[in-house]
Design a protein around this motif. Structure first.
Motif, short mmCIF file in Angstrom:
data_model
loop_
_atom_site.label_atom_id
_atom_site.label_comp_id
_atom_site.label_asym_id
_atom_site.label_seq_id
_atom_site.Cartn_x
_atom_site.Cartn_y
_atom_site.Cartn_z
N LEU A 56 -36.36 -57.89 35.97
CA LEU A 56 -35.82 -56.72 36.67
C LEU A 56 -36.94 -55.70 36.85
O LEU A 56 -37.60 -55.33 35.88
N VAL A 57 -37.17 -55.27 38.09
CA VAL A 57 -38.16 -54.22 38.34
C VAL A 57 -37.53 -53.14 39.20
O VAL A 57 -36.80 -53.43 40.14
N PRO A 58 -37.76 -51.88 38.87
CA PRO A 58 -37.17 -50.79 39.65
C PRO A 58 -37.94 -50.52 40.94
O PRO A 58 -39.17 -50.57 40.97
N VAL A 59 -37.20 -50.25 42.01
CA VAL A 59 -37.78 -49.94 43.31
C VAL A 59 -37.05 -48.71 43.86
O VAL A 59 -35.87 -48.51 43.59
N GLY A 60 -37.73 -47.91 44.65
CA GLY A 60 -37.09 -46.75 45.26
C GLY A 60 -36.70 -45.72 44.22
O GLY A 60 -37.43 -45.47 43.26
N ASP A 61 -35.52 -45.11 44.40
CA ASP A 61 -35.08 -44.07 43.48
C ASP A 61 -34.88 -44.58 42.07
O ASP A 61 -34.85 -43.79 41.11
N ALA A 62 -34.71 -45.89 41.91
CA ALA A 62 -34.57 -46.45 40.56
C ALA A 62 -35.87 -46.31 39.78
O ALA A 62 -35.87 -46.29 38.55
N LEU A 63 -36.99 -46.18 40.49
CA LEU A 63 -38.29 -46.01 39.85
C LEU A 63 -38.72 -44.55 39.84
O LEU A 63 -39.06 -43.99 38.80
N ALA A 80 -43.33 -49.88 46.97
CA ALA A 80 -42.91 -50.70 45.83
C ALA A 80 -42.27 -52.00 46.29
O ALA A 80 -42.52 -53.07 45.70
N ALA A 81 -41.45 -51.93 47.33
CA ALA A 81 -40.79 -53.14 47.83
C ALA A 81 -41.81 -54.16 48.33
O ALA A 81 -41.67 -55.37 48.10
N CYS A 82 -42.85 -53.68 49.01
CA CYS A 82 -43.89 -54.59 49.49
C CYS A 82 -44.62 -55.25 48.32
O CYS A 82 -44.96 -56.44 48.37
N ARG A 83 -44.86 -54.48 47.28
CA ARG A 83 -45.52 -55.04 46.10
C ARG A 83 -44.67 -56.16 45.49
O ARG A 83 -45.19 -57.24 45.16
N VAL A 84 -43.37 -55.92 45.37
CA VAL A 84 -42.48 -56.94 44.81
C VAL A 84 -42.46 -58.17 45.71
O VAL A 84 -42.52 -59.32 45.25
N ALA A 85 -42.37 -57.96 47.03
CA ALA A 85 -42.31 -59.08 47.96
C ALA A 85 -43.57 -59.94 47.89
O ALA A 85 -43.51 -61.17 48.00
N ARG A 86 -44.72 -59.29 47.70
CA ARG A 86 -45.98 -60.04 47.65
C ARG A 86 -46.17 -60.80 46.35
O ARG A 86 -46.93 -61.78 46.30
N THR A 87 -45.53 -60.35 45.28
CA THR A 87 -45.82 -60.93 43.96
C THR A 87 -44.62 -61.63 43.32
O THR A 87 -44.73 -62.14 42.20
N ALA A 88 -43.48 -61.66 44.01
CA ALA A 88 -42.25 -62.18 43.40
C ALA A 88 -42.35 -63.66 43.01
O ALA A 88 -41.55 -64.13 42.20
N HIS A 89 -43.30 -64.38 43.55
CA HIS A 89 -43.45 -65.80 43.22
C HIS A 89 -44.26 -66.02 41.94
O HIS A 89 -44.38 -67.15 41.47
N GLN A 90 -44.77 -64.94 41.36
CA GLN A 90 -45.66 -65.06 40.21
C GLN A 90 -44.89 -64.91 38.89
O GLN A 90 -45.06 -63.93 38.17
N GLY A 93 -39.80 -63.53 36.00
CA GLY A 93 -38.99 -63.28 34.81
C GLY A 93 -39.80 -63.07 33.55
O GLY A 93 -39.23 -62.87 32.47
N SER A 94 -41.11 -63.05 33.68
CA SER A 94 -41.96 -62.96 32.49
C SER A 94 -42.28 -61.53 32.10
O SER A 94 -42.19 -60.60 32.91
N VAL A 95 -42.67 -61.37 30.84
CA VAL A 95 -43.12 -60.06 30.36
C VAL A 95 -44.39 -59.65 31.11
O VAL A 95 -44.58 -58.48 31.46
N ARG A 96 -45.23 -60.62 31.38
CA ARG A 96 -46.49 -60.34 32.07
C ARG A 96 -46.23 -59.73 33.45
O ARG A 96 -46.90 -58.78 33.86
N PHE A 97 -45.24 -60.28 34.17
CA PHE A 97 -44.93 -59.77 35.50
C PHE A 97 -44.43 -58.32 35.42
O PHE A 97 -44.86 -57.45 36.18
N ALA A 98 -43.52 -58.07 34.48
CA ALA A 98 -42.97 -56.71 34.33
C ALA A 98 -44.06 -55.72 33.96
O ALA A 98 -44.10 -54.59 34.48
N ALA A 99 -44.95 -56.13 33.06
CA ALA A 99 -46.03 -55.23 32.64
C ALA A 99 -47.01 -54.97 33.78
O ALA A 99 -47.48 -53.84 33.96
N ALA A 105 -47.45 -49.59 39.35
CA ALA A 105 -46.68 -48.41 39.74
C ALA A 105 -47.31 -47.13 39.19
O ALA A 105 -47.40 -46.11 39.89
N VAL A 106 -47.74 -47.18 37.95
CA VAL A 106 -48.38 -46.00 37.34
C VAL A 106 -49.67 -45.67 38.06
O VAL A 106 -49.98 -44.50 38.32
N ARG A 107 -50.42 -46.69 38.42
CA ARG A 107 -51.70 -46.48 39.08
C ARG A 107 -51.55 -46.05 40.54
O ARG A 107 -52.30 -45.21 41.03
N THR A 108 -50.55 -46.59 41.22
CA THR A 108 -50.43 -46.40 42.67
C THR A 108 -49.41 -45.34 43.07
O THR A 108 -49.66 -44.56 43.99
#
Length: 221
Positions: A56-63, A80-90, A93-99, A105-108
């Protein structure tokens, strides 16, 4: 009181930009509608130990939710949505993906959230005190007014407003700083936010309007 159309228009005319807009013949399409939720909020699914949820990753007002005065919300949501769309195949569901998403998000995105927080605080203070406190506050306020006359400064402001370049970089450009300094030097008596109503005038406009212009409002509401 501001829900009364006549009171609202009188208050809007007390600010030069509002008065200029109304002088163009602007006409309301509805009654006065209130806007809510003008807060700044950053929500992260990560704490000091790492992600608190996976898959689960927050996008929009959820973030992040920002006061809409700078119009950043949709841009940040799409970013944020574009970032998720580009990386959703990686392995989403992993901790690494969420981190990794949180770090991105913090950087950008968070610098723009922080910019809104700082801008709101500065505007609130200047309107409350009717003056900029010190040379730095005066220079910041001057930058925005200078941009209305100087295309180079306006270009820097546009890059910030359109999230192309962060303010700490765009406004630190030596050419931009020099132009703002020249603008200030030509206006030694410049005072930030010297226009618009003071507190006494604002309360008169809102709570004790002229009956001739607002017959339906005669008391505080």
């Amino acid at each position: 009181a501001l829900r009364d159309p006549a009171v609202f228009e009188a208050a809007a005319r007390a600010f030069p930009p509002g008065a200029a807009w109304l002088e163009l013949g602007a006409a309301p399409l509805s009654g006065v509608l209130a806007a809510g939720g003008l807060d700044n909020r950053w929500s992260a699914l990560v704490d000091e130990r790492g992600p608190v949820a996976t898959g689960l990753v927050p996008v929009g007002d959820a973030l992040t939710h920002t006061n809409p005065t700078l119009g950043q919300g949709i841009s940040l949501a799409l970013w944020a949505a574009c970032r998720v769309a580009r990386t959703a195949h990686q392995d989403p569901g992993s901790v690494r993906f969420a981190a990794a998403y949180h770090a991105w998000a913090v950087r950008t995105l968070k610098p723009w959230f922080d910019f809104q927080v700082v801008a709101d605080a500065a505007i609130g203070e200047r309107f409350a005190t009717r003056a900029g406190r010190g040379d730095s506050a005066r220079a910041v306020a001057a930058l925005f007014e200078c941009a209305l006359e100087d295309p180079e400064v306006m270009r820097a402001r546009a890059r910030v407003r359109h999230l192309v370049e962060p303010p700490e970089r765009a406004y630190a450009d030596p050419r931009v700083r020099a132009r703002v300094e020249r603008w200030l030097a030509a206006r030694p008596g410049y005072a930030p936010h010297a226009v618009g109503p003071d507190r006494e005038e604002w309360e008169r406009l809102v709570y004790d309007p002229d009956p001739a212009t607002s017959p339906s409002t005669s008391a505080r509401s």
